[in-house]
Design a protein around this motif. Structure first.
Motif, short mmCIF file in Angstrom:
data_model
loop_
_atom_site.label_atom_id
_atom_site.label_comp_id
_atom_site.label_asym_id
_atom_site.label_seq_id
_atom_site.Cartn_x
_atom_site.Cartn_y
_atom_site.Cartn_z
N GLN A 295 0.64 -1.22 -0.08
CA GLN A 295 0.03 0.06 0.11
C GLN A 295 0.73 1.13 0.11
O GLN A 295 2.03 1.24 0.37
CB GLN A 295 -0.87 -0.03 1.25
N VAL A 296 0.22 2.29 -0.65
CA VAL A 296 1.03 3.55 -0.57
C VAL A 296 -0.08 4.43 0.09
O VAL A 296 -1.19 4.83 -0.24
CB VAL A 296 1.24 3.73 -2.06
N GLN A 297 0.77 5.47 0.85
CA GLN A 297 -0.14 6.55 1.48
C GLN A 297 0.40 7.83 1.01
O GLN A 297 1.71 8.25 0.89
CB GLN A 297 -0.15 6.63 3.10
N LEU A 298 -0.72 8.82 0.42
CA LEU A 298 -0.15 10.05 -0.05
C LEU A 298 -1.03 11.03 0.70
O LEU A 298 -2.13 10.97 1.07
CB LEU A 298 -0.89 10.09 -1.57
N VAL A 299 -0.35 12.22 1.16
CA VAL A 299 -0.85 13.13 1.88
C VAL A 299 -0.46 14.52 1.61
O VAL A 299 0.72 14.70 1.48
CB VAL A 299 -0.18 13.05 3.26
N GLU A 300 -1.12 15.39 1.11
CA GLU A 300 -1.03 16.57 0.28
C GLU A 300 -1.22 17.61 1.45
O GLU A 300 -1.83 17.42 2.62
CB GLU A 300 -2.21 16.96 -0.84
N SER A 301 -0.40 18.77 1.05
CA SER A 301 -0.41 19.93 1.91
C SER A 301 -0.17 21.21 1.15
O SER A 301 0.39 20.94 0.25
CB SER A 301 0.40 19.67 3.12
N GLY A 302 -0.21 22.38 1.64
CA GLY A 302 -0.03 23.59 1.09
C GLY A 302 -0.94 24.26 0.37
O GLY A 302 -0.71 25.47 -0.25
N GLY A 303 -2.12 23.83 0.55
CA GLY A 303 -3.51 24.83 -0.32
C GLY A 303 -3.57 25.69 0.56
O GLY A 303 -3.24 26.16 1.72
N GLY A 304 -4.49 26.59 0.20
CA GLY A 304 -4.99 27.80 0.91
C GLY A 304 -5.61 28.86 -0.02
O GLY A 304 -5.96 28.52 -1.16
N LEU A 305 -5.91 29.87 0.61
CA LEU A 305 -6.57 31.11 -0.13
C LEU A 305 -5.50 32.24 -0.53
O LEU A 305 -4.56 32.56 0.10
CB LEU A 305 -7.45 31.66 0.80
N VAL A 306 -5.42 32.56 -2.05
CA VAL A 306 -4.45 33.38 -2.37
C VAL A 306 -5.23 34.23 -3.39
O VAL A 306 -6.13 34.03 -3.90
CB VAL A 306 -3.50 32.38 -3.16
N GLN A 307 -4.52 35.54 -3.98
CA GLN A 307 -5.14 36.49 -4.64
C GLN A 307 -4.69 36.00 -6.20
O GLN A 307 -3.65 35.45 -6.11
CB GLN A 307 -4.80 37.91 -4.25
N ALA A 308 -5.48 36.45 -7.03
CA ALA A 308 -4.98 36.04 -8.49
C ALA A 308 -3.61 36.81 -8.67
O ALA A 308 -3.31 37.89 -8.26
CB ALA A 308 -6.14 36.79 -9.34
N GLY A 309 -3.06 35.95 -9.29
CA GLY A 309 -1.40 36.42 -9.61
C GLY A 309 -0.56 35.81 -8.62
O GLY A 309 0.79 35.89 -8.66
N GLY A 310 -0.70 35.24 -7.53
CA GLY A 310 -0.16 34.73 -6.60
C GLY A 310 0.19 33.40 -6.93
O GLY A 310 0.25 32.71 -7.75
N SER A 311 1.08 32.76 -5.85
CA SER A 311 1.56 31.62 -5.91
C SER A 311 1.42 30.78 -4.69
O SER A 311 1.20 31.30 -3.58
CB SER A 311 3.07 31.67 -6.17
N LEU A 312 1.48 29.37 -4.92
CA LEU A 312 1.41 28.29 -3.90
C LEU A 312 2.56 27.33 -4.10
O LEU A 312 2.64 27.00 -5.50
CB LEU A 312 0.02 27.76 -3.60
N ARG A 313 2.79 26.43 -3.40
CA ARG A 313 3.53 25.22 -3.54
C ARG A 313 2.83 24.20 -2.70
O ARG A 313 2.71 23.96 -1.39
CB ARG A 313 4.86 25.26 -2.94
N LEU A 314 2.10 23.08 -3.59
CA LEU A 314 1.55 21.87 -2.91
C LEU A 314 2.75 20.89 -2.69
O LEU A 314 3.65 20.71 -3.47
CB LEU A 314 0.37 21.48 -3.77
N SER A 315 2.46 20.22 -1.70
CA SER A 315 3.31 18.87 -1.23
C SER A 315 2.61 17.56 -1.05
O SER A 315 1.50 17.74 -0.73
CB SER A 315 4.29 19.23 0.04
N CYS A 316 3.20 16.53 -1.71
CA CYS A 316 2.61 15.29 -1.50
C CYS A 316 3.58 14.45 -1.02
O CYS A 316 4.61 13.99 -1.58
CB CYS A 316 2.24 14.96 -2.98
#
Length: 126
Positions: A1-22
């Motif tokens: 089995q493989v477990q995947l856990v995402e993080s890094g989401g959020g609220l951002v204004q248009a033109g902004g940036s985020l980095r998601l992790s798994c």
């Protein structure tokens, strides 16, 4: 089995940036591909990006090319999705997914992925 856990989401204004992790745990292997998908309310889940764990080859859906970057860190068993120049239409729950061991293809179809994370919400305000 493989477990995947995402993080890094959020609220951002248009033109902004985020980095998601798994974070990948369990039966980890370099002999597979890792994909990112997203699902907006009332819409079907769609392919965003994929990376081959072994060689690092990538593929993207047209709407994110030049704005999103998928990468992986084999030391910490983590796949990343960098989201730049975000638009309101990027608002969705983002999911990380893994193919079965032995499948290194840069698959874009949901049915090719055997393992899924719980998702992380990205909201882009205008």
């Amino acid at each position: 089995q493989v477990q995947l856990v995402e993080s890094g989401g959020g609220l951002v204004q248009a033109g902004g940036s985020l980095r998601l992790s798994c974070l990948v745990s369990g039966r980890t292997s370099s002999d597979r591909a890792m994909g990112w998908f997203r699902q907006a309310p009332g819409k079907e889940r769609e392919f965003v990006a994929v990376i081959s764990w072994f060689g690092g080859s990538t593929n993207y859906t047209d709407s994110v090319k030049g704005r999103f970057t998928v990468s992986r860190d084999v030391v910490v068993n983590t796949v990343y999705l960098r989201l730049n120049s975000l638009k309101p239409e990027d608002t969705a729950t983002y999911y990380c997914a893994a193919t079965k061991v032995g499948d290194r293809r840069l698959d874009t179809a949901l049915r090719e992925y055997d393992y899924w994370g719980q998702g992380t919400q990205v909201t882009v305000s205008s």
